[in-house]
Design a protein around this motif. Structure first.
Motif, PDB file in Angstrom:
ATOM      1  N   ALA A 252     -11.904  10.966 -24.181  1.00  0.00           N
ATOM      2  CA  ALA A 252     -10.680  11.636 -24.618  1.00  0.00           C
ATOM      3  C   ALA A 252     -10.725  12.052 -26.084  1.00  0.00           C
ATOM      4  O   ALA A 252     -10.332  13.180 -26.431  1.00  0.00           O
ATOM      5  CB  ALA A 252      -9.466  10.737 -24.355  1.00  0.00           C
ATOM      6  N   GLU A 253     -11.191  11.170 -26.954  1.00  0.00           N
ATOM      7  CA  GLU A 253     -11.227  11.500 -28.378  1.00  0.00           C
ATOM      8  C   GLU A 253     -12.040  12.769 -28.626  1.00  0.00           C
ATOM      9  O   GLU A 253     -11.603  13.685 -29.334  1.00  0.00           O
ATOM     10  CB  GLU A 253     -11.826  10.327 -29.163  1.00  0.00           C
ATOM     11  N   GLU A 254     -13.228  12.836 -28.052  1.00  0.00           N
ATOM     12  CA  GLU A 254     -14.076  14.010 -28.259  1.00  0.00           C
ATOM     13  C   GLU A 254     -13.436  15.270 -27.677  1.00  0.00           C
ATOM     14  O   GLU A 254     -13.431  16.337 -28.304  1.00  0.00           O
ATOM     15  CB  GLU A 254     -15.447  13.795 -27.616  1.00  0.00           C
ATOM     16  N   LEU A 255     -12.870  15.156 -26.469  1.00  0.00           N
ATOM     17  CA  LEU A 255     -12.246  16.317 -25.844  1.00  0.00           C
ATOM     18  C   LEU A 255     -11.079  16.842 -26.667  1.00  0.00           C
ATOM     19  O   LEU A 255     -10.821  18.055 -26.702  1.00  0.00           O
ATOM     20  CB  LEU A 255     -11.778  15.960 -24.432  1.00  0.00           C
ATOM     21  N   LEU A 256     -10.367  15.950 -27.337  1.00  0.00           N
ATOM     22  CA  LEU A 256      -9.216  16.343 -28.150  1.00  0.00           C
ATOM     23  C   LEU A 256      -9.587  16.654 -29.598  1.00  0.00           C
ATOM     24  O   LEU A 256      -8.702  16.837 -30.436  1.00  0.00           O
ATOM     25  CB  LEU A 256      -8.156  15.234 -28.121  1.00  0.00           C
ATOM     26  N   GLY A 257     -10.873  16.726 -29.878  1.00  0.00           N
ATOM     27  CA  GLY A 257     -11.290  16.998 -31.247  1.00  0.00           C
ATOM     28  C   GLY A 257     -10.902  15.901 -32.215  1.00  0.00           C
ATOM     29  O   GLY A 257     -10.650  16.148 -33.397  1.00  0.00           O
ATOM     30  N   ASN A 258     -10.848  14.656 -31.699  1.00  0.00           N
ATOM     31  CA  ASN A 258     -10.496  13.469 -32.491  1.00  0.00           C
ATOM     32  C   ASN A 258      -9.100  13.565 -33.109  1.00  0.00           C
ATOM     33  O   ASN A 258      -8.814  12.907 -34.118  1.00  0.00           O
ATOM     34  CB  ASN A 258     -11.541  13.220 -33.594  1.00  0.00           C
ATOM     35  N   THR A 259      -8.243  14.380 -32.513  1.00  0.00           N
ATOM     36  CA  THR A 259      -6.889  14.542 -33.036  1.00  0.00           C
ATOM     37  C   THR A 259      -5.885  14.555 -31.895  1.00  0.00           C
ATOM     38  O   THR A 259      -5.778  15.546 -31.160  1.00  0.00           O
ATOM     39  CB  THR A 259      -6.754  15.846 -33.844  1.00  0.00           C
ATOM     40  N   TYR A 260      -5.173  13.462 -31.714  1.00  0.00           N
ATOM     41  CA  TYR A 260      -4.057  13.426 -30.778  1.00  0.00           C
ATOM     42  C   TYR A 260      -2.838  14.081 -31.434  1.00  0.00           C
ATOM     43  O   TYR A 260      -2.629  13.953 -32.642  1.00  0.00           O
ATOM     44  CB  TYR A 260      -3.687  11.990 -30.412  1.00  0.00           C
ATOM     45  N   ARG A 261      -2.022  14.749 -30.626  1.00  0.00           N
ATOM     46  CA  ARG A 261      -0.720  15.186 -31.127  1.00  0.00           C
ATOM     47  C   ARG A 261       0.192  13.960 -31.271  1.00  0.00           C
ATOM     48  O   ARG A 261       0.962  13.861 -32.214  1.00  0.00           O
ATOM     49  CB  ARG A 261      -0.118  16.192 -30.146  1.00  0.00           C
ATOM     50  N   PHE A 262       0.072  13.024 -30.325  1.00  0.00           N
ATOM     51  CA  PHE A 262       0.853  11.789 -30.354  1.00  0.00           C
ATOM     52  C   PHE A 262      -0.104  10.637 -30.087  1.00  0.00           C
ATOM     53  O   PHE A 262      -0.416  10.330 -28.942  1.00  0.00           O
ATOM     54  CB  PHE A 262       1.964  11.837 -29.304  1.00  0.00           C
ATOM     55  N   GLU A 263      -0.575  10.014 -31.154  1.00  0.00           N
ATOM     56  CA  GLU A 263      -1.648   9.038 -30.987  1.00  0.00           C
ATOM     57  C   GLU A 263      -1.163   7.670 -30.541  1.00  0.00           C
ATOM     58  O   GLU A 263      -1.960   6.822 -30.161  1.00  0.00           O
ATOM     59  CB  GLU A 263      -2.478   8.924 -32.257  1.00  0.00           C
ATOM     60  N   SER A 264       0.155   7.455 -30.576  1.00  0.00           N
ATOM     61  CA  SER A 264       0.696   6.192 -30.083  1.00  0.00           C
ATOM     62  C   SER A 264       2.132   6.406 -29.618  1.00  0.00           C
ATOM     63  O   SER A 264       2.724   7.476 -29.810  1.00  0.00           O
ATOM     64  CB  SER A 264       0.663   5.115 -31.170  1.00  0.00           C
ATOM     65  N   TYR A 265       2.701   5.352 -29.039  1.00  0.00           N
ATOM     66  CA  TYR A 265       4.087   5.410 -28.567  1.00  0.00           C
ATOM     67  C   TYR A 265       5.060   5.672 -29.712  1.00  0.00           C
ATOM     68  O   TYR A 265       6.142   6.244 -29.500  1.00  0.00           O
ATOM     69  CB  TYR A 265       4.455   4.106 -27.847  1.00  0.00           C
ATOM     70  N   ILE A 266       4.718   5.276 -30.936  1.00  0.00           N
ATOM     71  CA  ILE A 266       5.645   5.427 -32.055  1.00  0.00           C
ATOM     72  C   ILE A 266       5.950   6.902 -32.306  1.00  0.00           C
ATOM     73  O   ILE A 266       7.108   7.337 -32.302  1.00  0.00           O
ATOM     74  CB  ILE A 266       5.091   4.760 -33.322  1.00  0.00           C
ATOM     75  N   GLU A 267       4.905   7.703 -32.479  1.00  0.00           N
ATOM     76  CA  GLU A 267       5.106   9.132 -32.703  1.00  0.00           C
ATOM     77  C   GLU A 267       5.694   9.799 -31.458  1.00  0.00           C
ATOM     78  O   GLU A 267       6.576  10.664 -31.554  1.00  0.00           O
ATOM     79  CB  GLU A 267       3.774   9.802 -33.066  1.00  0.00           C
ATOM     80  N   GLY A 268       5.209   9.392 -30.297  1.00  0.00           N
ATOM     81  CA  GLY A 268       5.662  10.007 -29.059  1.00  0.00           C
ATOM     82  C   GLY A 268       7.115   9.718 -28.743  1.00  0.00           C
ATOM     83  O   GLY A 268       7.875  10.622 -28.376  1.00  0.00           O
ATOM     84  N   PHE A 269       7.533   8.462 -28.874  1.00  0.00           N
ATOM     85  CA  PHE A 269       8.928   8.107 -28.583  1.00  0.00           C
ATOM     86  C   PHE A 269       9.872   8.773 -29.580  1.00  0.00           C
ATOM     87  O   PHE A 269      10.959   9.233 -29.210  1.00  0.00           O
ATOM     88  CB  PHE A 269       9.113   6.595 -28.621  1.00  0.00           C
ATOM     89  N   ARG A 270       9.481   8.812 -30.849  1.00  0.00           N
ATOM     90  CA  ARG A 270      10.342   9.453 -31.836  1.00  0.00           C
ATOM     91  C   ARG A 270      10.509  10.934 -31.532  1.00  0.00           C
ATOM     92  O   ARG A 270      11.600  11.503 -31.687  1.00  0.00           O
ATOM     93  CB  ARG A 270       9.775   9.245 -33.242  1.00  0.00           C
ATOM     94  N   ASP A 271       9.454  11.571 -31.081  1.00  0.00           N
ATOM     95  CA  ASP A 271       9.544  12.987 -30.702  1.00  0.00           C
ATOM     96  C   ASP A 271      10.482  13.164 -29.510  1.00  0.00           C
ATOM     97  O   ASP A 271      11.312  14.074 -29.511  1.00  0.00           O
ATOM     98  CB  ASP A 271       8.159  13.526 -30.371  1.00  0.00           C
ATOM     99  N   CYS A 272      10.363  12.303 -28.507  1.00  0.00           N
ATOM    100  CA  CYS A 272      11.238  12.399 -27.333  1.00  0.00           C
ATOM    101  C   CYS A 272      12.700  12.225 -27.727  1.00  0.00           C
ATOM    102  O   CYS A 272      13.575  12.955 -27.237  1.00  0.00           O
ATOM    103  CB  CYS A 272      10.861  11.334 -26.306  1.00  0.00           C
ATOM    104  N   LEU A 273      12.971  11.255 -28.581  1.00  0.00           N
ATOM    105  CA  LEU A 273      14.334  11.007 -29.025  1.00  0.00           C
ATOM    106  C   LEU A 273      14.894  12.185 -29.811  1.00  0.00           C
ATOM    107  O   LEU A 273      16.054  12.573 -29.658  1.00  0.00           O
ATOM    108  CB  LEU A 273      14.407   9.739 -29.860  1.00  0.00           C
ATOM    109  N   ALA A 274      14.061  12.796 -30.644  1.00  0.00           N
ATOM    110  CA  ALA A 274      14.514  13.921 -31.457  1.00  0.00           C
ATOM    111  C   ALA A 274      14.786  15.155 -30.612  1.00  0.00           C
ATOM    112  O   ALA A 274      15.677  15.952 -30.946  1.00  0.00           O
ATOM    113  CB  ALA A 274      13.455  14.250 -32.526  1.00  0.00           C
ATOM    114  N   ARG A 275      14.072  15.307 -29.505  1.00  0.00           N
ATOM    115  CA  ARG A 275      14.230  16.500 -28.675  1.00  0.00           C
ATOM    116  C   ARG A 275      15.375  16.387 -27.686  1.00  0.00           C
ATOM    117  O   ARG A 275      15.770  17.384 -27.091  1.00  0.00           O
ATOM    118  CB  ARG A 275      12.945  16.754 -27.877  1.00  0.00           C
ATOM    119  N   THR A 276      15.843  15.181 -27.437  1.00  0.00           N
ATOM    120  CA  THR A 276      16.837  14.965 -26.405  1.00  0.00           C
ATOM    121  C   THR A 276      18.127  14.436 -27.004  1.00  0.00           C
ATOM    122  O   THR A 276      18.128  13.405 -27.680  1.00  0.00           O
ATOM    123  CB  THR A 276      16.320  13.959 -25.359  1.00  0.00           C
ATOM    124  N   ASN A 277      19.206  15.124 -26.762  1.00  0.00           N
ATOM    125  CA  ASN A 277      20.513  14.687 -27.286  1.00  0.00           C
ATOM    126  C   ASN A 277      21.035  13.498 -26.483  1.00  0.00           C
ATOM    127  O   ASN A 277      20.780  13.381 -25.307  1.00  0.00           O
ATOM    128  CB  ASN A 277      21.512  15.840 -27.215  1.00  0.00           C
TER     129      ASN A 277
END
Length: 277
Positions: A252-277
């Motif tokens: 996965a790391e190589e396929l993604l160019g060693n760059t996740y958009r959301f590398e853990s639940y912290i960034e991902g959950f915060r994004d979900c919360l910000a997008r949803t009222n």
């Protein structure tokens, strides 16, 4: 890239909504509802010659005591008879047993990567494994994306907790591996590119779709208590040892160019919360 998505999945719909450089046409048993939601159903006479990749998100279902016959087999054969396009099947890490190992330190739990042999202990895992085997037999040049817990806007543990839905809170403290749907879609596109890049490596036959941080519920729940300013039920998870296994990926790391958009639940959950009222 013009993508044929088999099934009206969360992943396919996210790909269509958030990757404007790609067109997605859907094969679904309910094309009317797809059209009403703004998605374009696949029309064989119009789209077959334009398809450049196939995303198979059809779930495993039973017909009696065995796996149901494959959906959309004829359409896939017609597309791939015209042109050898990449095809990727989205499976699940339920093909592995949940695991009963307990450790005070979650990082001491067993690690399963793509070299680990599947050993499902639940019926849904056995169905998933049967689907994988059938897919590999039909498409030996295809790839399997074995997803961990998929989440994203509108579908997220943090949103459930914000609504007061605490059904996931229990006495145990399992380690959960996750993938944000954005990075799952990126992995699909990267596998398709690998299929066509001509460098001699080809598409990996199996890729675990997982972010960088498999995490025990104890850590995640504590984070969400602070983030949402809530108090979760005390059901034993606060003191229970970490349990289960951690899912890792060799690719996965190589396929993604060693760059996740959301590398853990912290960034991902915060994004979900910000997008949803």
């Amino acid at each position: 890239m013009n993508v044929l998505c088999l099934g009206a999945s969360f992943t396919g719909r996210y790909l269509a909504d958030h990757f404007p450089d790609h067109s997605v046409w859907f094969l679904s048993r309910n094309p009317e509802s797809l059209s009403a939601a703004g998605y374009e159903p696949f029309l064989a006479d119009r789209h077959s010659d334009q398809i450049e990749a196939i995303l198979d998100t059809v779930p495993a279902v039973l017909a009696g005591e065995s796996l149901a016959p494959p959906l959309y087999e004829r359409e896939v054969e017609q597309v791939r008879a015209r042109r050898r396009v990449p095809i990727v099947h989205v499976s699940s890490t339920s093909v592995f047993a949940k695991g009963s190992v307990r450790q005070a330190d979650p990082d001491a739990l067993p690690v399963l990567d793509e070299t680990a042999a599947p050993d499902p202990d639940l019926a849904r895992g056995r169905l998933r494994l049967a689907m994988e085997e059938r897919f590999q037999s039909a498409h030996p040049d295809g790839g399997i994306l074995r997803s961990t817990g998929i989440y994203g806007p509108g579908r997220c543990l943090a949103l459930s907790f914000r609504k007061g839905d605490f059904r996931r809170v229990g006495a145990s403290n399992p380690v959960v591996s996750r993938i944000h749907v954005h990075d799952l879609a990126r992995l699909f596109l990267a596998m398709c590119k690998k299929f066509d890049d001509g460098d001699g490596d080809g598409m990996p036959p199996v890729v675990h779709a997982v972010d960088r941080r498999p995490t025990a519920n104890q850590e995640v729940f504590t984070f969400l208590e602070r983030e949402l300013d809530i108090q979760l039920p005390d059901a034993g998870w606060r003191t229970a040892p970490a349990e289960g296994r951690r899912i890792r990926s060799l690719h996965a790391e190589e396929l993604l160019g060693n760059t996740y958009r959301f590398e853990s639940y912290i960034e991902g959950f915060r994004d979900c919360l910000a997008r949803t009222n």
